[in-house]
Design a protein around this motif. Structure first.
Motif, mmCIF file in Angstrom:
data_model
loop_
_atom_site.group_PDB
_atom_site.id
_atom_site.type_symbol
_atom_site.label_atom_id
_atom_site.label_comp_id
_atom_site.label_asym_id
_atom_site.label_seq_id
_atom_site.Cartn_x
_atom_site.Cartn_y
_atom_site.Cartn_z
ATOM 1 N N UNK A 1 26.138 16.373 46.652
ATOM 2 C CA UNK A 1 26.691 17.222 45.469
ATOM 3 C C UNK A 1 26.637 16.493 44.137
ATOM 4 N N UNK A 2 27.063 14.939 44.441
ATOM 5 C CA UNK A 2 27.182 14.404 43.117
ATOM 6 C C UNK A 2 26.380 13.182 42.957
ATOM 7 N N UNK A 3 25.672 13.256 41.901
ATOM 8 C CA UNK A 3 24.524 12.222 41.529
ATOM 9 C C UNK A 3 25.310 11.169 40.368
ATOM 10 N N UNK A 4 25.270 9.688 40.702
ATOM 11 C CA UNK A 4 25.718 8.953 40.072
ATOM 12 C C UNK A 4 24.707 8.366 39.023
ATOM 13 N N UNK A 5 25.258 8.144 37.587
ATOM 14 C CA UNK A 5 24.227 7.893 36.868
ATOM 15 C C UNK A 5 24.496 6.303 36.477
ATOM 16 N N UNK A 6 23.672 5.501 35.873
ATOM 17 C CA UNK A 6 23.641 3.945 35.857
ATOM 18 C C UNK A 6 24.851 3.408 35.257
#
Length: 498
Positions: free
Chosen positions: A291-296
């Motif tokens: 569900x969660x997508x981490x950004x750089x």
């Protein structure tokens, strides 16, 4: 109120890509990698292969004049759906309203093609306008005109291609064609071979339709491994790497006949490590289901896919920036545009997508974020439309949906929560059990009651709710015993009368 759709740039150069094909007897998986980053994942399983493009001899089950539609049996679990807008006569004469009840009747056999796979509880969607895709052309055997892909923009190129094709067609040919983008670099010999192949294919389908019973599959689209060569290989493709010796031979044979420029790009992988593991694809598949997508730089996205739409929420997370708060928000939103476009392709999310960017007061920042989002979405092979910010600060994207998303292919609803994403607490279940016992005690004259429930619920009765259980025993005047059922989920329970 939404703004007018924002045009996506069409002249952006495509990045160089590598296509990885992993094949087992049960499943074919394809990953498209650009600059060492996975951008697309396609999965086709032998047991549940998609049916878009399949042609059936359907049988009308029911005509619905009020909805101007019909249900057609094509041999699947659920009847397929045909709307008047997808009937050939209506498409050929869009300004003249047709009535479906004057065209179809129950029990009638009709030649139909699937334009959308069954999704969720919905049956497949059909059209009576048949189209057959080749390498350079799409054959429209019931039409007479020649159309050209909108991606071929230059008028000179469009006229030249149309003129070339017209010269290759027999004088008495009543059939129509759509010239695909890949035809820009095709030779006359290749175009002529495509015409011959598609004409023979249509002739075979017509012959089978005359002798087959209703609900027969007359034509099935190519398997995923060959569709990759037909639809995805382009000048920007560096290589197509396949890890199956048998299918490598089939792909080369198909490419030599129909996609000659792809032959040199097909490579046989024979390494010891699995192909997808070597390129980190397996880990990317797991991430694409989260569900969660981490950004750089510390921000993150929350992606929620529902029946009606997909929502994407952008958050700053641990990103604090280097200048001021407005700049931090702008940088996070800008970074999110690339991640959003990638996730739509990677997860194959379709339909309505609502993006909740972090609120920006600066109009220039908002325009720049939209501009970057348009550029990143332009690389999508699937048709996408983009609308500007609404008064609530939301951005609407629509992406054509013709098959199930990656999550729907690989996952199923949780048997415990039934897809809600959460379950009732043990305390909530305890109170439900007590209410059930009161109801049963009023209806039946039992000597005693036994509660069968999961361990957390029984533990709750023995600890925090022990006093309320004692009060219940005193209220009904009957003993109550407890029993753990290890196979029960937390929400399951039974009250047994003894």
């Amino acid at each position: 109120m939404l703004h007018q759709p924002i045009p996506l740039p069409r002249d952006l150069p495509r990045p160089r890509e590598q296509i990885l094909v992993n094949i087992t007897p049960q499943e074919t998986r394809v990953a498209v990698v650009e600059d060492s980053v996975v951008q697309e994942l396609h999965v086709e399983r032998a047991a549940s292969r998609g049916i878009v493009g399949n042609i059936y001899l359907g049988q009308v089950k029911r005509v619905l004049p009020g909805m101007q539609s019909a249900f057609i049996e094509i041999g699947l679990e659920r009847a397929a759906f045909l709307h008047i807008a997808d009937v050939l006569e209506q498409r050929q004469h869009p300004t003249e309203p047709q009535r479906i009840e004057r065209m179809l009747f129950e029990g009638q056999t009709v030649l139909v093609q699937v334009i959308k796979d069954p999704i969720g509880t919905k049956g497949a969607r059909l059209s009576t306008q048949i189209s057959l895709a080749g390498r350079f052309l799409v054959h429209l055997p019931q039409d007479e005109h020649i159309g050209i892909s909108q991606k071929i923009e230059h008028e000179v190129d469009r006229l030249s291609l149309k003129s070339r094709l017209e010269k290759l067609l027999p004088d008495d040919s009543p059939h129509g064609y759509i010239i695909r983008t890949s035809a820009e670099t095709a030779t006359d010999i290749e175009l002529e071979a495509d015409v011959a192949y598609l004409s023979k294919l249509w002739s075979d389908i017509q012959t089978r339709a005359k002798t087959s019973p209703a609900q027969t599959l007359l034509y099935q689209d190519l398997p995923l491994s060959l569709r990759v060569l037909r639809d995805m290989v382009s000048d920007s493709t560096l290589s197509v790497v396949v890890d199956s010796t048998e299918n490598y031979g089939k792909m080369v044979e198909f490419a030599e006949q129909y996609v000659n420029q792809a032959v040199a790009k097909i490579e046989r992988y024979s390494g010891e490590r699995p192909l997808f593991e070597l390129h980190g694809i397996e880990a990317e598949i797991d991430k694409a289901l989260a569900r969660r997508v981490n950004l750089k730089y510390g921000g993150y996205l929350i992606i929620d896919q529902t029946e009606a739409m997909t929502t994407i929420d952008v958050n700053t997370g641990g990103f604090v920036g280097t200048r001021n708060f407005d700049e931090t928000i702008y940088k996070t939103n800008l970074e999110a545009t690339y991640a959003i476009a990638r996730q739509l392709r990677l997860r194959n999310l379709g339909g309505i997508i609502i993006v909740d960017f972090i609120d920006m007061d600066n109009e220039e920042h908002r325009n720049q974020v939209l501009s970057e989002l348009a550029k990143t979405l332009a690389r999508d092979r699937t048709r996408v439309t983009l609308n500007g910010f609404t008064s609530l600060g939301l951005v609407e994207i629509t992406r054509k949906r013709t098959r199930e998303s990656l999550a729907h292919v690989l996952c199923e609803p949780c048997p415990t929560c039934q897809g809600r994403g959460e379950i009732k607490t043990a305390q909530t279940v305890c109170y439900e059990v007590q209410r059930e016992i009161v109801r049963e005690a009023r209806k039946f004259d039992a000597k005693s009651f036994r509660i069968l429930a999961a361990q957390p619920v029984i533990d709750m009765f023995l600890d925090e709710e022990s006093q309320s259980l004692a009060m219940l025993i005193d209220f009904i005047g009957k003993p109550i015993s407890l029993s753990v059922e290890s196979t029960y989920t937390q929400e399951q329970f039974d009250v047994v009368l003894q």
